[in-house]
Design a protein around this motif. Sequence first.
Motif, PDB file in Angstrom:
ATOM      1  N   LEU A 131       5.723  -4.514  -0.868  1.00 12.45           N
ATOM      2  CA  LEU A 131       5.618  -3.384  -0.766  1.00 12.45           C
ATOM      3  C   LEU A 131       5.704  -2.545  -2.124  1.00 12.45           C
ATOM      4  O   LEU A 131       5.503  -1.492  -2.017  1.00 12.45           O
ATOM      5  CB  LEU A 131       6.822  -2.719   0.309  1.00 12.45           C
ATOM      6  CG  LEU A 131       6.533  -2.970   1.763  1.00 12.45           C
ATOM      7  CD1 LEU A 131       7.739  -2.619   2.805  1.00 12.45           C
ATOM      8  CD2 LEU A 131       5.457  -1.934   2.060  1.00 12.45           C
ATOM      9  N   THR A 132       6.552  -3.435  -2.931  1.00 16.00           N
ATOM     10  CA  THR A 132       6.944  -2.711  -4.270  1.00 16.00           C
ATOM     11  C   THR A 132       6.054  -3.156  -5.436  1.00 16.00           C
ATOM     12  O   THR A 132       6.346  -2.819  -6.583  1.00 16.00           O
ATOM     13  CB  THR A 132       8.459  -2.956  -4.584  1.00 16.00           C
ATOM     14  OG1 THR A 132       8.665  -4.374  -4.770  1.00 16.00           O
ATOM     15  CG2 THR A 132       9.283  -2.190  -3.503  1.00 16.00           C
ATOM     16  N   ASP A 187      11.834   4.575  -4.318  1.00 12.20           N
ATOM     17  CA  ASP A 187      11.163   3.443  -4.109  1.00 12.20           C
ATOM     18  C   ASP A 187      10.375   3.160  -3.217  1.00 12.20           C
ATOM     19  O   ASP A 187       9.388   2.014  -3.334  1.00 12.20           O
ATOM     20  CB  ASP A 187      12.498   2.343  -4.281  1.00 12.20           C
ATOM     21  CG  ASP A 187      13.157   2.460  -5.537  1.00 12.20           C
ATOM     22  OD1 ASP A 187      12.682   2.919  -6.552  1.00 12.20           O
ATOM     23  OD2 ASP A 187      14.361   1.879  -5.412  1.00 12.20           O
ATOM     24  N   TRP A 188      10.430   3.815  -1.935  1.00 15.17           N
ATOM     25  CA  TRP A 188       9.579   3.467  -0.868  1.00 15.17           C
ATOM     26  C   TRP A 188       8.150   3.998  -1.050  1.00 15.17           C
ATOM     27  O   TRP A 188       7.977   4.679  -1.699  1.00 15.17           O
ATOM     28  CB  TRP A 188      10.212   4.223   0.452  1.00 15.17           C
ATOM     29  CG  TRP A 188      10.948   3.296   1.187  1.00 15.17           C
ATOM     30  CD1 TRP A 188      10.744   2.854   2.533  1.00 15.17           C
ATOM     31  CD2 TRP A 188      12.185   2.784   0.811  1.00 15.17           C
ATOM     32  NE1 TRP A 188      11.530   1.837   2.929  1.00 15.17           N
ATOM     33  CE2 TRP A 188      12.670   1.758   2.051  1.00 15.17           C
ATOM     34  CE3 TRP A 188      13.231   2.816  -0.331  1.00 15.17           C
ATOM     35  CZ2 TRP A 188      13.754   1.138   2.096  1.00 15.17           C
ATOM     36  CZ3 TRP A 188      14.330   2.204  -0.102  1.00 15.17           C
ATOM     37  CH2 TRP A 188      14.489   1.149   1.087  1.00 15.17           C
ATOM     38  N   PRO A 189       7.092   3.508  -0.421  1.00  9.53           N
ATOM     39  CA  PRO A 189       5.991   3.727  -0.892  1.00  9.53           C
ATOM     40  C   PRO A 189       5.324   5.211  -0.107  1.00  9.53           C
ATOM     41  O   PRO A 189       4.166   5.510  -0.375  1.00  9.53           O
ATOM     42  CB  PRO A 189       5.093   2.383  -0.132  1.00  9.53           C
ATOM     43  CG  PRO A 189       5.936   1.936   1.004  1.00  9.53           C
ATOM     44  CD  PRO A 189       7.310   2.202   0.475  1.00  9.53           C
ATOM     45  N   VAL A 190       6.349   5.773   0.694  1.00 10.42           N
ATOM     46  CA  VAL A 190       5.987   6.940   1.185  1.00 10.42           C
ATOM     47  C   VAL A 190       7.178   8.015   1.124  1.00 10.42           C
ATOM     48  O   VAL A 190       8.282   7.253   1.071  1.00 10.42           O
ATOM     49  CB  VAL A 190       5.382   7.029   2.532  1.00 10.42           C
ATOM     50  CG1 VAL A 190       4.062   5.966   2.651  1.00 10.42           C
ATOM     51  CG2 VAL A 190       6.250   6.418   3.500  1.00 10.42           C
ATOM     52  N   PHE A 196       4.900   5.271   6.956  1.00 10.67           N
ATOM     53  CA  PHE A 196       5.465   3.991   6.095  1.00 10.67           C
ATOM     54  C   PHE A 196       4.902   2.788   7.241  1.00 10.67           C
ATOM     55  O   PHE A 196       4.675   1.784   6.682  1.00 10.67           O
ATOM     56  CB  PHE A 196       6.975   4.227   6.511  1.00 10.67           C
ATOM     57  CG  PHE A 196       7.546   2.637   6.051  1.00 10.67           C
ATOM     58  CD1 PHE A 196       7.378   2.584   4.747  1.00 10.67           C
ATOM     59  CD2 PHE A 196       8.440   2.033   7.036  1.00 10.67           C
ATOM     60  CE1 PHE A 196       8.060   1.381   4.317  1.00 10.67           C
ATOM     61  CE2 PHE A 196       9.080   1.073   6.508  1.00 10.67           C
ATOM     62  CZ  PHE A 196       8.727   0.533   5.289  1.00 10.67           C
ATOM     63  N   LYS A 237       1.812   1.591   5.950  1.00 15.53           N
ATOM     64  CA  LYS A 237       1.941   0.454   4.764  1.00 15.53           C
ATOM     65  C   LYS A 237       2.558  -0.702   5.139  1.00 15.53           C
ATOM     66  O   LYS A 237       2.290  -1.939   4.737  1.00 15.53           O
ATOM     67  CB  LYS A 237       2.770   1.291   3.629  1.00 15.53           C
ATOM     68  CG  LYS A 237       2.295   2.466   3.104  1.00 15.53           C
ATOM     69  CD  LYS A 237       1.195   2.303   2.123  1.00 15.53           C
ATOM     70  CE  LYS A 237       0.748   3.597   1.767  1.00 15.53           C
ATOM     71  NZ  LYS A 237      -0.332   3.603   0.811  1.00 15.53           N
TER      72      LYS A 237
END
Length: 97
Positions: A24-25, A36-39, A69, A72
Amino acid sequence: MAIVAVFQSPTHTQAKYEESIRQLTGGRARMEKPSDWPVEGLLVHVAGQGSNGFRVVDVWESDEAFRRFGEKLLPVLKKVGIEGQPEVYPAHTLVSA
């Protein structure tokens, strides 16, 4: 309304959790702050070994944020071999520091 998502599955291990974070990162070992989260929209994230296996508890600011989220996350979970669905419900009460 805040949404709580609790995920625990026989296929969900700490090693697979850590691999999903790396995916994810883009390779980082940890996500330590909501940005830090993708959304956007994460309020709380807790992960750890419980008596019945590895468990993740997230609180999202809305159902829409949680769904973004999920878009993703689901391909990543499939890739690392984590199966199952989270228990999802609206938060009745949310208290944070």
